[in-house]
Design a protein around this motif. Structure first.
Motif, short mmCIF file in Angstrom:
data_model
loop_
_atom_site.label_atom_id
_atom_site.label_comp_id
_atom_site.label_asym_id
_atom_site.label_seq_id
_atom_site.Cartn_x
_atom_site.Cartn_y
_atom_site.Cartn_z
N ALA A 86 0.80 -1.23 0.00
CA ALA A 86 0.00 0.00 0.00
C ALA A 86 0.83 1.28 0.00
CB ALA A 86 -0.94 0.00 1.21
N ARG A 87 2.14 1.18 0.05
CA ARG A 87 2.97 2.39 0.06
C ARG A 87 3.02 3.01 -1.32
NH1 ARG A 87 8.17 -0.19 2.96
NH2 ARG A 87 8.02 -1.35 1.00
N GLN A 88 2.54 4.23 -1.43
CA GLN A 88 2.54 4.94 -2.70
C GLN A 88 3.90 5.62 -2.92
OE1 GLN A 88 0.33 5.19 -5.14
NE2 GLN A 88 -1.57 4.39 -4.25
N TYR A 89 4.49 5.42 -4.06
CA TYR A 89 5.78 6.06 -4.36
C TYR A 89 5.64 7.57 -4.44
CZ TYR A 89 8.22 1.66 -5.21
OH TYR A 89 8.82 0.42 -5.05
N CYS A 90 4.48 8.05 -4.85
CA CYS A 90 4.29 9.49 -4.99
C CYS A 90 4.38 10.22 -3.66
CB CYS A 90 2.97 9.80 -5.69
SG CYS A 90 1.54 8.95 -5.01
N THR A 91 4.06 9.55 -2.55
CA THR A 91 4.21 10.17 -1.23
C THR A 91 5.58 9.88 -0.63
OG1 THR A 91 3.12 8.25 -0.21
CG2 THR A 91 1.75 10.15 -0.72
N ASN A 92 6.11 8.70 -0.87
CA ASN A 92 7.41 8.35 -0.32
C ASN A 92 8.55 9.13 -0.96
OD1 ASN A 92 7.21 6.44 1.84
ND2 ASN A 92 6.42 4.95 0.38
N TYR A 93 8.34 9.62 -2.18
CA TYR A 93 9.40 10.36 -2.87
C TYR A 93 8.91 11.72 -3.37
CZ TYR A 93 11.83 5.94 -2.55
OH TYR A 93 12.44 4.80 -2.06
N HIS A 94 7.97 12.31 -2.62
CA HIS A 94 7.36 13.57 -3.05
C HIS A 94 8.37 14.70 -3.20
CE1 HIS A 94 7.45 15.68 0.91
NE2 HIS A 94 7.48 14.45 1.37
N LEU A 95 9.40 14.71 -2.37
CA LEU A 95 10.36 15.81 -2.43
C LEU A 95 11.24 15.71 -3.68
CD1 LEU A 95 11.38 18.34 -1.27
CD2 LEU A 95 12.55 17.08 0.53
N LEU A 96 11.58 14.50 -4.09
CA LEU A 96 12.33 14.34 -5.34
C LEU A 96 11.47 14.77 -6.53
CD1 LEU A 96 14.22 10.95 -4.85
CD2 LEU A 96 14.99 13.28 -4.34
N GLU A 97 10.18 14.51 -6.44
CA GLU A 97 9.25 14.94 -7.50
C GLU A 97 9.23 16.47 -7.59
OE1 GLU A 97 6.27 13.92 -10.49
OE2 GLU A 97 7.83 12.81 -9.44
N THR A 98 9.22 17.13 -6.45
CA THR A 98 9.20 18.60 -6.44
C THR A 98 10.51 19.18 -6.95
OG1 THR A 98 7.55 18.74 -4.67
CG2 THR A 98 9.04 20.61 -4.91
N ILE A 99 11.63 18.57 -6.60
CA ILE A 99 12.91 19.03 -7.12
C ILE A 99 12.97 18.83 -8.63
CG2 ILE A 99 15.40 18.61 -7.11
CD1 ILE A 99 15.08 17.90 -4.09
N ALA A 100 12.47 17.70 -9.09
CA ALA A 100 12.49 17.42 -10.53
C ALA A 100 11.63 18.41 -11.31
CB ALA A 100 12.01 16.00 -10.79
N ARG A 101 10.43 18.65 -10.82
CA ARG A 101 9.51 19.56 -11.52
C ARG A 101 9.83 21.03 -11.22
NH1 ARG A 101 5.16 17.09 -13.86
NH2 ARG A 101 4.77 14.91 -13.28
N TYR A 102 10.23 21.31 -10.01
CA TYR A 102 10.51 22.67 -9.51
C TYR A 102 9.41 23.64 -9.94
CZ TYR A 102 13.77 25.72 -7.11
OH TYR A 102 14.37 26.54 -6.17
N ASP A 103 8.19 23.24 -9.60
CA ASP A 103 7.00 23.96 -10.06
C ASP A 103 6.31 24.75 -8.95
OD1 ASP A 103 6.32 21.68 -8.67
OD2 ASP A 103 4.90 20.92 -10.13
N ASN A 104 7.02 24.97 -7.84
CA ASN A 104 6.47 25.73 -6.72
C ASN A 104 5.07 25.28 -6.33
OD1 ASN A 104 8.80 27.45 -6.63
ND2 ASN A 104 7.96 28.61 -8.34
#
Length: 344
Positions: A227-245
């Motif tokens: 049940a562990r979603q990758y989108c929550t476990n790695y949300h900060l890497l997603e934000t760094i990648a997109r850098y979309d504020n």
């Protein structure tokens, strides 16, 4: 990079098991005559390894940070000047830190006066990450780098900053005091440049939609098991990648992630989603990595795959991922099963 479910330690098991299936079916084509698809690619370990063996790779992941890494590791194919790349890395490492989005939201000093004082990075590393991320985007906008160089640099940043995160390997929480590795000053380290002989393609799409529009020879699936979603476990890497504020919320500074949730993490949806992929897959050989503690039972997987052809499996004992919660873990080891289908 620390990553839940990484197959780095299982590469030889996967390769030998896949080879056994192909040989057993009388397959005579060489790797450079075949297309290998890794459609839940994560950090691209499996696709990258098969690329080195000469296969044409199709890679995909719904997480954008994963897409960025694979755009370089898989799609960049000897089209980078290594001396120029080394100079670009050097120039970025020489930048002074700036107070950007990561500093203002994910380090203790930057979140002063806010409801949550987050400790994902030290002040130095948060500022350094912001400076490098901003510079990479500016270079792209000003056409000072091409698209191949852009994904090389951005992938290198994502891979590098993860080594300095003050977490227990995932970003679902930060530690209350800084661990030794998080206190070190960040150094941007280049991802390796992997040369391949044939064209490769990378996507950032929902696998259940993408599978309807692609074809190949070998399909490898490595979905989430629980049940562990990758989108929550790695949300900060997603934000760094997109850098979309993004608008963030809560103690951990989560971004909106509803469109990136995987059905494979939802018990009521996983079986249907898997069955649709197998049904729609235009591939002769299909392989699924799954362990003995996943949401789907081995019996369910076998039943679904057998509908479409000849089924077999291989099993390998595997050490449990270190970020697993001890309260959930029943044993130090799990059994990794590679389910194999030769589709009719």
């Amino acid at each position: 990079m620390n990553y839940i479910g990484s197959k780095y330690s299982l590469i030889e098991f996967l390769k030998s098991s896949i080879a056994k299936t192909l040989v057993g079916n009388g397959e005579t084509r060489t790797p450079n005559e075949m297309v290998f698809a890794d459609l839940m690619a994560g950090t691209g370990v499996v696709g990258g390894s098969f690329k080195q063996n000469g296969y044409s790779i199709i890679a995909n992941d719904i997480q954008y940070y994963s897409y960025v890494i694979s755009k370089h590791m898989i799609e960049n194919n000897g089209n980078l000047d290594e001396n120029r790349c080394a100079q670009l890395i050097k120039d970025l490492n020489n930048l002074e830190g700036v107070e950007g989005f990561i500093y203002k939201n994910y380090c203790f000093e930057g979140t002063k006066g806010q409801e949550f004082r987050r400790m994902y990075f030290t002040e130095y590393n948060a500022k350094k990450c912001d400076a490098i991320r901003i510079a990479i985007e500016e270079k792209r906008t000003e056409k000072l780098i091409n698209e191949n160089e852009y994904y090389f640099l951005l992938g290198s940043l994502i891979n590098s900053i993860d080594k300095y995160a003050n977490t227990a390997s995932v970003y679902g929480a930060y530690l209350k005091s800084f661990k030794k590795s998080a206190l070190k000053d960040m150094i941007l380290e280049p991802l390796p440049i992997m040369h391949g002989q044939v064209e490769c393609k990378v996507y950032n799409e929902d696998i259940n939609e993408l599978i309807k529009n692609i074809s190949g020879d070998i399909l490898y699936l490595d979905p989430p098991y629980n049940a562990r979603q990758y989108c929550t476990n790695y949300h900060l890497l997603e934000t760094i990648a997109r850098y979309d504020n993004p608008v963030i919320h809560g103690k951990t500074g989560l971004r909106e992630y509803s469109e990136q949730k995987s059905d494979f993490c939802i018990k009521s949806k996983v079986e249907k989603s898997f069955a649709e992929i197998i049904k729609n897959a235009n591939f002769k050989y299909i392989f699924l990595s799954y362990n003995n503690e996943g949401l789907m039972s081995s019996q369910t997987i076998e039943k679904i795959m057998k509908k479409y052809g000849k089924y077999r499996y291989e099993i390998q004992e595997h050490k449990r991922y270190k970020a697993d919660n001890a309260r959930e873990a029943k044993a130090d080891k799990t059994f990794e099963c590679l389910h194999c289908l030769i589709k009719k």
